[in-house]
Design a protein around this motif. Structure first.
Motif, PDB file in Angstrom:
ATOM      1  N   GLU A   1      33.769  -3.613  39.091  1.00 31.71           N
ATOM      2  CA  GLU A   1      35.171  -3.495  39.489  1.00 31.71           C
ATOM      3  C   GLU A   1      35.921  -2.498  38.614  1.00 31.71           C
ATOM      4  OE1 GLU A   1      33.664  -7.505  40.820  1.00 31.71           O
ATOM      5  OE2 GLU A   1      33.524  -6.355  38.982  1.00 31.71           O
ATOM      6  N   ILE A   2      35.614  -2.471  37.325  1.00 35.46           N
ATOM      7  CA  ILE A   2      36.242  -1.505  36.419  1.00 35.46           C
ATOM      8  C   ILE A   2      35.827  -0.089  36.809  1.00 35.46           C
ATOM      9  CG2 ILE A   2      36.311  -0.653  34.031  1.00 35.46           C
ATOM     10  CD1 ILE A   2      36.149  -3.633  33.154  1.00 35.46           C
ATOM     11  N   LEU A   3      34.549   0.102  37.118  1.00 39.18           N
ATOM     12  CA  LEU A   3      34.089   1.423  37.567  1.00 39.18           C
ATOM     13  C   LEU A   3      34.803   1.836  38.856  1.00 39.18           C
ATOM     14  CD1 LEU A   3      30.251   1.303  36.922  1.00 39.18           C
ATOM     15  CD2 LEU A   3      31.907   2.814  35.848  1.00 39.18           C
ATOM     16  N   GLU A   4      34.941   0.899  39.773  1.00 40.06           N
ATOM     17  CA  GLU A   4      35.625   1.184  41.032  1.00 40.06           C
ATOM     18  C   GLU A   4      37.081   1.594  40.776  1.00 40.06           C
ATOM     19  OE1 GLU A   4      36.744  -1.008  45.260  1.00 40.06           O
ATOM     20  OE2 GLU A   4      35.511  -2.067  43.798  1.00 40.06           O
ATOM     21  N   ALA A   5      37.743   0.879  39.869  1.00 37.66           N
ATOM     22  CA  ALA A   5      39.137   1.199  39.543  1.00 37.66           C
ATOM     23  C   ALA A   5      39.245   2.596  38.958  1.00 37.66           C
ATOM     24  CB  ALA A   5      39.703   0.166  38.567  1.00 37.66           C
ATOM     25  N   LEU A   6      38.337   2.963  38.065  1.00 35.75           N
ATOM     26  CA  LEU A   6      38.374   4.300  37.469  1.00 35.75           C
ATOM     27  C   LEU A   6      38.056   5.373  38.504  1.00 35.75           C
ATOM     28  CD1 LEU A   6      36.823   3.831  33.931  1.00 35.75           C
ATOM     29  CD2 LEU A   6      39.199   4.322  34.496  1.00 35.75           C
ATOM     30  N   CYS A   7      37.124   5.098  39.391  1.00 35.74           N
ATOM     31  CA  CYS A   7      36.793   6.074  40.433  1.00 35.74           C
ATOM     32  C   CYS A   7      37.976   6.269  41.373  1.00 35.74           C
ATOM     33  CB  CYS A   7      35.567   5.625  41.216  1.00 35.74           C
ATOM     34  SG  CYS A   7      34.031   5.780  40.291  1.00 35.74           S
ATOM     35  N   ALA A   8      38.681   5.197  41.674  1.00 32.50           N
ATOM     36  CA  ALA A   8      39.821   5.284  42.585  1.00 32.50           C
ATOM     37  C   ALA A   8      41.001   6.009  41.942  1.00 32.50           C
ATOM     38  CB  ALA A   8      40.252   3.887  43.025  1.00 32.50           C
ATOM     39  N   GLY A   9      41.182   5.787  40.635  1.00 31.28           N
ATOM     40  CA  GLY A   9      42.344   6.364  39.955  1.00 31.28           C
ATOM     41  C   GLY A   9      42.075   7.650  39.222  1.00 31.28           C
ATOM     42  N   GLY A  10      40.842   8.073  39.146  1.00 33.09           N
ATOM     43  CA  GLY A  10      40.500   9.300  38.423  1.00 33.09           C
ATOM     44  C   GLY A  10      40.200   9.046  36.967  1.00 33.09           C
TER      45      GLY A  10
ATOM     46  N   LEU B   1      43.256  -3.486  39.351  1.00 30.31           N
ATOM     47  CA  LEU B   1      42.499  -4.698  39.671  1.00 30.31           C
ATOM     48  C   LEU B   1      43.404  -5.863  40.036  1.00 30.31           C
ATOM     49  CD1 LEU B   1      39.726  -4.602  36.918  1.00 30.31           C
ATOM     50  CD2 LEU B   1      39.471  -4.109  39.362  1.00 30.31           C
ATOM     51  N   ALA B   2      44.588  -5.936  39.431  1.00 24.05           N
ATOM     52  CA  ALA B   2      45.504  -7.056  39.678  1.00 24.05           C
ATOM     53  C   ALA B   2      46.004  -7.080  41.120  1.00 24.05           C
ATOM     54  CB  ALA B   2      46.678  -6.994  38.710  1.00 24.05           C
ATOM     55  N   GLN B   3      45.859  -5.985  41.836  1.00 28.26           N
ATOM     56  CA  GLN B   3      46.257  -5.949  43.239  1.00 28.26           C
ATOM     57  C   GLN B   3      45.382  -6.863  44.097  1.00 28.26           C
ATOM     58  OE1 GLN B   3      46.779  -1.938  44.822  1.00 28.26           O
ATOM     59  NE2 GLN B   3      47.041  -1.206  42.719  1.00 28.26           N
ATOM     60  N   THR B   4      44.147  -7.083  43.678  1.00 26.62           N
ATOM     61  CA  THR B   4      43.214  -7.869  44.493  1.00 26.62           C
ATOM     62  C   THR B   4      42.537  -9.012  43.742  1.00 26.62           C
ATOM     63  OG1 THR B   4      41.477  -6.248  44.010  1.00 26.62           O
ATOM     64  CG2 THR B   4      42.700  -5.964  46.080  1.00 26.62           C
ATOM     65  N   HIS B   5      42.759  -9.115  42.433  1.00 26.77           N
ATOM     66  CA  HIS B   5      42.096 -10.140  41.627  1.00 26.77           C
ATOM     67  C   HIS B   5      43.115 -10.888  40.771  1.00 26.77           C
ATOM     68  CE1 HIS B   5      38.873  -7.267  42.509  1.00 26.77           C
ATOM     69  NE2 HIS B   5      38.031  -8.254  42.310  1.00 26.77           N
ATOM     70  N   ASP B   6      42.875 -12.164  40.555  1.00 29.04           N
ATOM     71  CA  ASP B   6      43.688 -12.942  39.621  1.00 29.04           C
ATOM     72  C   ASP B   6      43.078 -12.756  38.236  1.00 29.04           C
ATOM     73  OD1 ASP B   6      45.268 -14.717  38.250  1.00 29.04           O
ATOM     74  OD2 ASP B   6      44.385 -16.511  39.156  1.00 29.04           O
ATOM     75  N   LEU B   7      43.766 -12.030  37.382  1.00 22.83           N
ATOM     76  CA  LEU B   7      43.219 -11.673  36.075  1.00 22.83           C
ATOM     77  C   LEU B   7      43.730 -12.529  34.931  1.00 22.83           C
ATOM     78  CD1 LEU B   7      43.453  -7.786  36.429  1.00 22.83           C
ATOM     79  CD2 LEU B   7      41.530  -9.282  36.982  1.00 22.83           C
ATOM     80  N   GLY B   8      44.631 -13.439  35.218  1.00 24.82           N
ATOM     81  CA  GLY B   8      45.181 -14.267  34.148  1.00 24.82           C
ATOM     82  C   GLY B   8      46.257 -13.534  33.382  1.00 24.82           C
ATOM     83  N   PRO B   9      46.577 -14.029  32.184  1.00 24.34           N
ATOM     84  CA  PRO B   9      47.643 -13.409  31.380  1.00 24.34           C
ATOM     85  C   PRO B   9      47.377 -11.920  31.141  1.00 24.34           C
ATOM     86  CG  PRO B   9      46.992 -15.504  30.430  1.00 24.34           C
ATOM     87  CD  PRO B   9      46.002 -15.196  31.516  1.00 24.34           C
TER      88      PRO B   9
ATOM     89  N   SER C   1      43.226  -6.632  27.074  1.00 20.70           N
ATOM     90  CA  SER C   1      42.361  -6.616  25.895  1.00 20.70           C
ATOM     91  C   SER C   1      40.886  -6.730  26.301  1.00 20.70           C
ATOM     92  CB  SER C   1      42.749  -7.751  24.954  1.00 20.70           C
ATOM     93  OG  SER C   1      41.908  -7.774  23.838  1.00 20.70           O
ATOM     94  N   ALA C   2      40.594  -7.616  27.237  1.00 19.36           N
ATOM     95  CA  ALA C   2      39.215  -7.781  27.711  1.00 19.36           C
ATOM     96  C   ALA C   2      38.733  -6.516  28.418  1.00 19.36           C
ATOM     97  CB  ALA C   2      39.116  -8.988  28.637  1.00 19.36           C
ATOM     98  N   ILE C   3      39.581  -5.921  29.244  1.00 17.31           N
ATOM     99  CA  ILE C   3      39.212  -4.687  29.942  1.00 17.31           C
ATOM    100  C   ILE C   3      38.967  -3.567  28.935  1.00 17.31           C
ATOM    101  CG2 ILE C   3      40.078  -2.880  31.491  1.00 17.31           C
ATOM    102  CD1 ILE C   3      41.518  -5.221  33.029  1.00 17.31           C
ATOM    103  N   ALA C   4      39.811  -3.467  27.912  1.00 16.62           N
ATOM    104  CA  ALA C   4      39.624  -2.443  26.876  1.00 16.62           C
ATOM    105  C   ALA C   4      38.276  -2.612  26.186  1.00 16.62           C
ATOM    106  CB  ALA C   4      40.765  -2.505  25.860  1.00 16.62           C
ATOM    107  N   ALA C   5      37.894  -3.840  25.903  1.00 17.50           N
ATOM    108  CA  ALA C   5      36.591  -4.095  25.273  1.00 17.50           C
ATOM    109  C   ALA C   5      35.450  -3.689  26.206  1.00 17.50           C
ATOM    110  CB  ALA C   5      36.472  -5.563  24.886  1.00 17.50           C
ATOM    111  N   HIS C   6      35.576  -3.998  27.489  1.00 19.43           N
ATOM    112  CA  HIS C   6      34.555  -3.596  28.462  1.00 19.43           C
ATOM    113  C   HIS C   6      34.471  -2.077  28.545  1.00 19.43           C
ATOM    114  CE1 HIS C   6      33.194  -7.368  30.135  1.00 19.43           C
ATOM    115  NE2 HIS C   6      34.450  -7.774  30.280  1.00 19.43           N
ATOM    116  N   LEU C   7      35.616  -1.414  28.574  1.00 15.78           N
ATOM    117  CA  LEU C   7      35.607   0.051  28.632  1.00 15.78           C
ATOM    118  C   LEU C   7      34.914   0.658  27.419  1.00 15.78           C
ATOM    119  CD1 LEU C   7      39.178   0.669  30.059  1.00 15.78           C
ATOM    120  CD2 LEU C   7      37.024   1.363  31.145  1.00 15.78           C
TER     121      LEU C   7
END
Length: 93
Positions: A41-50, A61-69, A75-81
């Motif tokens: 999903e992170i890869l998809e978001a980056l591909c969609a946004g450049g 991602l928040a447009q289609t997923h419940d991501l919590g606080p 912070s979690a996404i930054a760690a994954h990136l």
């Protein structure tokens, strides 16, 4: 830890979903990575946004997923990136 990233060109990856995992063959390195959500999903978001930072990926991602606080999710996404950059799936800018 919240830098900007760009996905590798779509031609650099062969993506194969397999049940709950996704196989990513990274052509430039010759490596195959087995990943689970949220990496595809992170890869998809980056591909969609450049390109973007963790906050931009979160907003996409928040447009289609419940991501919590928000701050915890960013912070979690930054760690994954950062992890994805370390194995060559995305590029730090």
């Amino acid at each position: 830890m919240n830098g900007h990233y760009r996905a590798e060109p779509e031609t650099a990856l062969v993506v194969r979903p397999l049940d709950d995992i996704v196989l990513l063959y990274h052509r430039p390195s010759g490596q195959t990575h087995m990943v689970v959500s949220p990496v595809p999903e992170i890869l998809e978001a980056l591909c969609a946004g450049g390109d973007g930072d963790a906050a931009a990926v979160h907003d996409w991602l928040a447009q289609t997923h419940d991501l919590g606080p928000r701050e915890q999710a960013i912070s979690a996404i930054a760690a994954h990136l950062a992890d994805m950059a370390a194995i060559g799936l995305v590029r730090a800018l």
